[in-house]
Design a protein around this motif. Structure first.
Motif, mmCIF file in Angstrom:
data_model
loop_
_atom_site.group_PDB
_atom_site.id
_atom_site.type_symbol
_atom_site.label_atom_id
_atom_site.label_comp_id
_atom_site.label_asym_id
_atom_site.label_seq_id
_atom_site.Cartn_x
_atom_site.Cartn_y
_atom_site.Cartn_z
ATOM 1 N N TYR A 1 58.456 -81.932 -19.797
ATOM 2 C CA TYR A 1 59.503 -82.904 -18.424
ATOM 3 C C TYR A 1 59.040 -82.509 -17.231
ATOM 4 O O TYR A 1 58.558 -82.047 -16.104
ATOM 5 C CB TYR A 1 61.204 -82.181 -18.899
ATOM 6 N N LYS A 2 59.678 -84.751 -17.115
ATOM 7 C CA LYS A 2 59.276 -85.125 -16.075
ATOM 8 C C LYS A 2 59.779 -83.860 -14.577
ATOM 9 O O LYS A 2 61.595 -84.324 -14.887
ATOM 10 C CB LYS A 2 59.184 -86.646 -15.456
ATOM 11 N N VAL A 3 60.201 -83.332 -13.682
ATOM 12 C CA VAL A 3 61.096 -82.840 -12.252
ATOM 13 C C VAL A 3 60.459 -84.350 -11.255
ATOM 14 O O VAL A 3 62.091 -84.481 -10.442
ATOM 15 C CB VAL A 3 60.457 -81.024 -11.847
ATOM 16 N N THR A 4 59.611 -84.924 -11.454
ATOM 17 C CA THR A 4 60.214 -86.220 -10.669
ATOM 18 C C THR A 4 59.194 -87.444 -11.741
ATOM 19 O O THR A 4 58.713 -87.208 -12.403
ATOM 20 C CB THR A 4 58.635 -86.210 -9.116
ATOM 21 N N GLY A 5 59.950 -88.353 -10.886
ATOM 22 C CA GLY A 5 59.781 -89.539 -12.200
ATOM 23 C C GLY A 5 58.747 -90.588 -11.765
ATOM 24 O O GLY A 5 58.302 -89.953 -10.815
ATOM 25 N N ASP A 6 58.373 -91.275 -12.312
ATOM 26 C CA ASP A 6 58.040 -93.445 -11.376
ATOM 27 C C ASP A 6 58.527 -94.461 -12.488
ATOM 28 O O ASP A 6 59.475 -93.510 -13.006
ATOM 29 C CB ASP A 6 56.735 -92.679 -12.627
ATOM 30 N N LYS A 7 59.252 -95.548 -12.305
ATOM 31 C CA LYS A 7 58.916 -96.213 -12.394
ATOM 32 C C LYS A 7 59.540 -96.180 -14.156
ATOM 33 O O LYS A 7 60.220 -97.614 -14.589
ATOM 34 C CB LYS A 7 58.611 -97.930 -11.685
ATOM 35 N N ASN A 8 58.191 -96.288 -14.850
ATOM 36 C CA ASN A 8 58.261 -95.942 -16.243
ATOM 37 C C ASN A 8 58.801 -94.923 -16.879
ATOM 38 O O ASN A 8 59.762 -94.966 -17.702
ATOM 39 C CB ASN A 8 56.886 -96.273 -16.443
ATOM 40 N N VAL A 9 58.533 -93.564 -16.985
ATOM 41 C CA VAL A 9 59.779 -92.789 -17.568
ATOM 42 C C VAL A 9 60.307 -91.253 -16.006
ATOM 43 O O VAL A 9 59.385 -91.036 -15.346
ATOM 44 C CB VAL A 9 58.063 -91.815 -18.234
ATOM 45 N N PRO A 10 61.549 -91.756 -16.085
ATOM 46 C CA PRO A 10 62.151 -90.886 -15.142
ATOM 47 C C PRO A 10 62.044 -89.654 -16.059
ATOM 48 O O PRO A 10 61.271 -89.275 -16.671
ATOM 49 C CB PRO A 10 63.074 -92.065 -15.778
ATOM 50 N N LYS A 11 62.506 -88.718 -13.742
ATOM 51 C CA LYS A 11 62.401 -87.405 -14.121
ATOM 52 C C LYS A 11 63.553 -87.273 -14.866
ATOM 53 O O LYS A 11 64.248 -88.512 -15.715
ATOM 54 C CB LYS A 11 63.255 -87.026 -13.286
ATOM 55 N N ALA A 12 63.310 -86.002 -15.913
ATOM 56 C CA ALA A 12 64.205 -85.442 -16.802
ATOM 57 C C ALA A 12 63.703 -85.501 -18.298
ATOM 58 O O ALA A 12 64.634 -84.978 -19.359
ATOM 59 C CB ALA A 12 65.691 -85.719 -17.056
ATOM 60 N N GLU A 13 63.099 -86.477 -18.295
ATOM 61 C CA GLU A 13 62.233 -86.906 -20.004
ATOM 62 C C GLU A 13 61.172 -86.475 -19.984
ATOM 63 O O GLU A 13 60.477 -85.662 -19.213
ATOM 64 C CB GLU A 13 61.942 -88.619 -19.637
ATOM 65 N N THR A 14 61.148 -86.341 -21.210
ATOM 66 C CA THR A 14 59.814 -85.707 -22.435
ATOM 67 C C THR A 14 58.819 -86.658 -21.224
ATOM 68 O O THR A 14 58.688 -87.479 -22.118
ATOM 69 C CB THR A 14 59.868 -85.400 -23.261
ATOM 70 N N THR A 15 57.720 -85.723 -20.883
ATOM 71 C CA THR A 15 56.659 -86.426 -20.649
ATOM 72 C C THR A 15 55.765 -86.201 -21.608
ATOM 73 O O THR A 15 54.913 -87.071 -22.147
ATOM 74 C CB THR A 15 56.100 -86.378 -18.769
ATOM 75 N N PHE A 16 55.137 -85.269 -22.320
ATOM 76 C CA PHE A 16 54.258 -84.634 -23.381
ATOM 77 C C PHE A 16 54.524 -83.544 -23.681
ATOM 78 O O PHE A 16 55.351 -82.995 -23.506
ATOM 79 C CB PHE A 16 52.816 -85.224 -23.077
ATOM 80 N N LYS A 17 53.923 -83.467 -25.639
ATOM 81 C CA LYS A 17 54.275 -82.822 -26.178
ATOM 82 C C LYS A 17 52.730 -82.152 -26.954
ATOM 83 O O LYS A 17 52.525 -82.862 -27.164
ATOM 84 C CB LYS A 17 55.587 -82.582 -27.128
ATOM 85 N N ALA A 18 52.602 -80.663 -26.992
ATOM 86 C CA ALA A 18 52.049 -80.571 -28.167
ATOM 87 C C ALA A 18 51.516 -79.009 -28.959
ATOM 88 O O ALA A 18 52.651 -78.388 -29.168
ATOM 89 C CB ALA A 18 50.669 -80.093 -27.372
ATOM 90 N N ASP A 19 51.289 -79.377 -30.164
ATOM 91 C CA ASP A 19 51.390 -78.197 -31.170
ATOM 92 C C ASP A 19 50.107 -77.696 -30.752
ATOM 93 O O ASP A 19 49.455 -77.116 -31.358
ATOM 94 C CB ASP A 19 51.736 -78.682 -32.267
ATOM 95 N N LEU A 20 50.374 -75.894 -30.632
ATOM 96 C CA LEU A 20 50.456 -75.502 -30.269
ATOM 97 C C LEU A 20 50.060 -74.460 -31.398
ATOM 98 O O LEU A 20 49.569 -72.270 -31.502
ATOM 99 C CB LEU A 20 50.116 -73.986 -29.065
#
Length: 138
Positions: free
Chosen positions: A39-58
């Motif tokens: 999850y983003k703690v800091t965001g940017d103009k495209n994907v803001p903070k608190a949104e999931t930025t990536f995920k991976a299946d381990l």
């Protein structure tokens, strides 16, 4: 759970990463079962903070040796010396991308690549590196 069996999967916590032209951002890595979620703690103009930025299946079905696993990336001799290993393990993942203002957000297929104390999510549809960084320890 994959991260209980393999110590280098224990990357939960705060990390700083380079998001291309957006610069450095902080993310929080957590887990739900064998799914790594950042999850983003800091965001940017495209994907803001608190949104999931990536995920991976381990999950173990994607670990080296499993029939449907992504094959490790074999390193050259000089790269092996730099990273302390002769191969980099990788797992299927997805990175979230969006237009400015978090418009038209979508998930882009990628691969989580792990190398020692570093990791990176690379996308299939572009050469953009979503994340790589050093752990932030408090």
């Amino acid at each position: 759970s994959a991260r209980l069996c393999i110590p280098h999967f224990n990357i939960e916590g705060l990390w700083v990463g380079k998001y291309g032209s957006h610069g450095y951002e902080m993310i929080n890595v957590t887990y739900t079962g064998d799914m790594l979620i950042a999850y983003k703690v800091t965001g940017d103009k495209n994907v803001p903070k608190a949104e999931t930025t990536f995920k991976a299946d381990l999950s173990p079905t994607f670990h080296s040796g499993a029939q449907n696993a992504l094959k490790p990336i074999e390193l050259t001799e000089s790269a092996s010396k730099q990273w302390g290993t002769d191969q980099l393990i990788r797992f299927p993942g997805q990175g979230q991308v969006a237009a400015e203002g978090f418009l038209n957000s979508q998930w882009m297929e990628g691969q989580l690549i792990m190398a020692g104390d570093y990791f990176s999510l690379h996308g299939y549809l572009s050469d953009t590196k979503y994340f790589s960084g050093d752990p932030v320890r408090s």
